[in-house]
Scaffold this motif. Structure first.
Motif, PDB file in Angstrom:
ATOM      1  N   THR A 279      35.131   2.681  -9.803  1.00  0.00           N
ATOM      2  CA  THR A 279      34.179   1.743 -10.409  1.00  0.00           C
ATOM      3  C   THR A 279      34.736   0.322 -10.523  1.00  0.00           C
ATOM      4  OG1 THR A 279      33.034   3.516 -11.580  1.00  0.00           O
ATOM      5  CG2 THR A 279      32.750   1.277 -12.438  1.00  0.00           C
ATOM      6  N   PRO A 280      35.901   0.102 -11.127  1.00  0.00           N
ATOM      7  CA  PRO A 280      36.412  -1.275 -11.181  1.00  0.00           C
ATOM      8  C   PRO A 280      36.853  -1.805  -9.818  1.00  0.00           C
ATOM      9  CG  PRO A 280      37.995   0.254 -12.159  1.00  0.00           C
ATOM     10  CD  PRO A 280      36.733   1.019 -11.926  1.00  0.00           C
TER      11      PRO A 280
ATOM     12  N   THR B 105      31.485  -3.038  -0.132  1.00  0.00           N
ATOM     13  CA  THR B 105      31.915  -1.729  -0.630  1.00  0.00           C
ATOM     14  C   THR B 105      31.636  -0.619   0.381  1.00  0.00           C
ATOM     15  OG1 THR B 105      29.834  -1.491  -1.864  1.00  0.00           O
ATOM     16  CG2 THR B 105      31.744  -2.323  -3.071  1.00  0.00           C
ATOM     17  N   SER B 106      30.645  -0.801   1.230  1.00  0.00           N
ATOM     18  CA  SER B 106      30.389   0.198   2.274  1.00  0.00           C
ATOM     19  C   SER B 106      31.581   0.308   3.210  1.00  0.00           C
ATOM     20  CB  SER B 106      29.133  -0.156   3.069  1.00  0.00           C
ATOM     21  OG  SER B 106      27.963   0.163   2.366  1.00  0.00           O
TER      22      SER B 106
ATOM     23  N   GLN C 184      43.343  -3.391 -10.517  1.00  0.00           N
ATOM     24  CA  GLN C 184      44.432  -2.486 -10.871  1.00  0.00           C
ATOM     25  C   GLN C 184      44.689  -2.473 -12.379  1.00  0.00           C
ATOM     26  OE1 GLN C 184      45.735  -0.289  -8.877  1.00  0.00           O
ATOM     27  NE2 GLN C 184      44.571  -1.058  -7.129  1.00  0.00           N
ATOM     28  N   HIS C 185      44.544  -3.618 -13.017  1.00  0.00           N
ATOM     29  CA  HIS C 185      44.710  -3.681 -14.473  1.00  0.00           C
ATOM     30  C   HIS C 185      43.641  -2.839 -15.173  1.00  0.00           C
ATOM     31  CE1 HIS C 185      45.530  -5.270 -18.469  1.00  0.00           C
ATOM     32  NE2 HIS C 185      44.249  -5.572 -18.574  1.00  0.00           N
ATOM     33  N   GLN C 186      42.392  -2.944 -14.699  1.00  0.00           N
ATOM     34  CA  GLN C 186      41.308  -2.175 -15.313  1.00  0.00           C
ATOM     35  C   GLN C 186      41.475  -0.672 -15.073  1.00  0.00           C
ATOM     36  OE1 GLN C 186      37.235  -3.938 -14.664  1.00  0.00           O
ATOM     37  NE2 GLN C 186      38.413  -5.509 -13.580  1.00  0.00           N
ATOM     38  N   VAL C 187      41.913  -0.306 -13.878  1.00  0.00           N
ATOM     39  CA  VAL C 187      42.144   1.107 -13.583  1.00  0.00           C
ATOM     40  C   VAL C 187      43.232   1.662 -14.500  1.00  0.00           C
ATOM     41  CG1 VAL C 187      43.040   2.724 -11.873  1.00  0.00           C
ATOM     42  CG2 VAL C 187      41.369   1.006 -11.188  1.00  0.00           C
TER      43      VAL C 187
END
Length: 426
Positions: free
Chosen positions: A389-390, A200-201, A413-416
């Motif tokens: 976050t997701p 993630t960095s 993308q589904h969660q967003v």
């Protein structure tokens, strides 16, 4: 510091209300006594000596400051206070998530109506714009910034037969592709070496360099577009090349990879110098250097000040803010608590230009000043945290091997989409 403010946190919500009720304040909407301006910030967000001056009397105003450092979930406490429209401080600090406060813009003064425009030319243009809502209201005033650069271990680079001087390292790794190739050479020469702590960095710092992010000003979601997918693919490539330590943020491993010498290069914001090597590996003093980041200038971090609609004396509050965030005082705040100025005039102040022994006597301010001045700027939306976050969680799933990149991208993308629909953003 005013004693009643110092006790505020320890009293809890009920106790705080009782103190405010006894303070003689004319309105329960505003926190504090009539002859003072109340201010909320978090620990490490302001220079203590400057605050101590204002607590005796704000320069240029007939008020004094009552400062409270809020612990725990700062943003939740501020938003709860705003929602209740009671016991709201006159001035609040806002972190780099300033856009999440835009839906509450009606509870803040437009700072241009208080004369902020008179000093606009003294600040970085992109930083100034971040405090302005899509409806063109200046809700927040610039404090510090978080320009990015490449940190690296000169001694390890020398051992690996790579360039060692900042200008030469920058020339060897002008973009992310060349940086990855350099990382592979480091790993081959010094086994175990990595160029990032986690996946993630890489993603966040690649995103920090872009002129656009998750949404457009008119509310269109663009987080599935090519610029985001490219940052996603880049982060995954770094992991597949074995150049990430898989030390997730907040874990004990995050500092350990610096302490044990595995993390020998890192694309980081200016504040990482203190939180990273100076804190986790003090014995490496003299071995670190800083140079221009691969991929260009970026920014991660930085904060703001805002004046609430409940403020007892908005003009005095504005006088305090412009004094505190002047180039002279921002230079002082760089020394403690290491806040990088949003005022370019500060970059030549002797307090910033002094050689840093930890970085071998290098004037690291020069590197970060160039990054701050050349950062392209981008639009931050009120929904950025909801979106990221997701995305970040699914990147971690790829790094730990629980999902393929394609499946993780699809799930993210589904969660967003689901979260943005839930909050009515799309």
């Amino acid at each position: 510091m005013v004693v009643s403010r110092r006790k505020f946190l320890g009293l809890g919500a009920g106790g705080a209300a009782a103190v405010a009720g006894l303070s003689g304040c004319g309105s329960r909407s505003s926190l504090g006594a009539a002859d003072e301006l109340s201010m909320w910030c978090w620990t490490g967000s302001v220079n203590d000596s400057l605050i101590a001056t204002a607590e005796k009397g704000i320069p240029g105003a007939t008020k004094k400051l009552a400062m409270t450092r809020i612990g725990g979930d700062y943003k939740t406490k501020v938003l709860t206070s705003l929602a209740g429209k009671s016991l709201v401080p006159d001035i609040i600090g806002i972190n780099d998530d300033v856009a999440t406060y835009f839906p509450n813009a009606d509870q803040f003064h437009d700072l241009r109506e208080l004369g902020a425009g008179k000093v606009e030319s003294e600040y970085l243009p992109w930083k100034w714009k971040l405090g302005i809502t899509p409806e063109n209201k200046m809700m927040a005033f610039p404090m510090d910034t978080g320009p990015t650069a490449l940190f690296y271990r000169r001694d390890v680079f020398e051992k690996a037969g790579l360039p060692t001087e900042p200008a030469d390292v920058a020339a060897a790794a002008p973009d992310w592709n060349r940086y990855i190739e350099l990382g592979k050479k480091l790993k081959q020469a010094v086994p175990g070496s990595v160029i990032t702590d986690n996946i993630t960095s890489v993603f966040d710092y690649a995103l920090s360099q872009l002129p656009k992010r998750w949404m457009t000003k008119d509310g269109q979601y663009i987080g599935a577009d090519e610029h985001i997918k490219n940052a996603w693919d880049l982060a995954i490539r770094v992991v597949k090349e074995g150049l990430s330590a898989n030390a997730q943020g907040g874990s004990t491993d995050a500092n350990a990879v610096i302490t044990n010498g595995r993390l020998v290069a890192f694309m980081g914001a200016v504040w990482w110098a203190q939180l990273g090597p100076k804190n986790a590996a003090p014995k490496t003093k003299g071995n670190w250097r800083v140079t221009a980041a691969p991929g260009g200038p970026g920014n991660r971090g930085g904060s703001f000040l805002a004046i609430t609609k409940y403020c007892k004396d908005p003009e005095a509050a504005m006088a305090f803010i412009t004094w505190l965030e002047s180039s002279k005082n921002q230079a002082q705040s760089f020394l403690d608590p290491v806040l990088f100025p949003s005022t370019p005039a500060s970059y030549t102040d002797p307090r910033l230009t002094a050689p840093d022994p930890f970085f071998g006597g290098q004037r690291i301010v020069d590197v970060f000043a160039e990054s701050a001045k050349k950062y392209p700027g981008a639009y931050f939306s009120p929904y950025d945290t909801i979106i990221r976050t997701p995305i970040a969680a699914e990147l971690v799933n790829v790094e730990i091997g629980s999902k393929s990149s394609d499946q993780a991208w699809k799930d993210a993308q589904h969660q967003v989409d689901r979260e943005l629909t839930r909050v009515g953003a799309i």
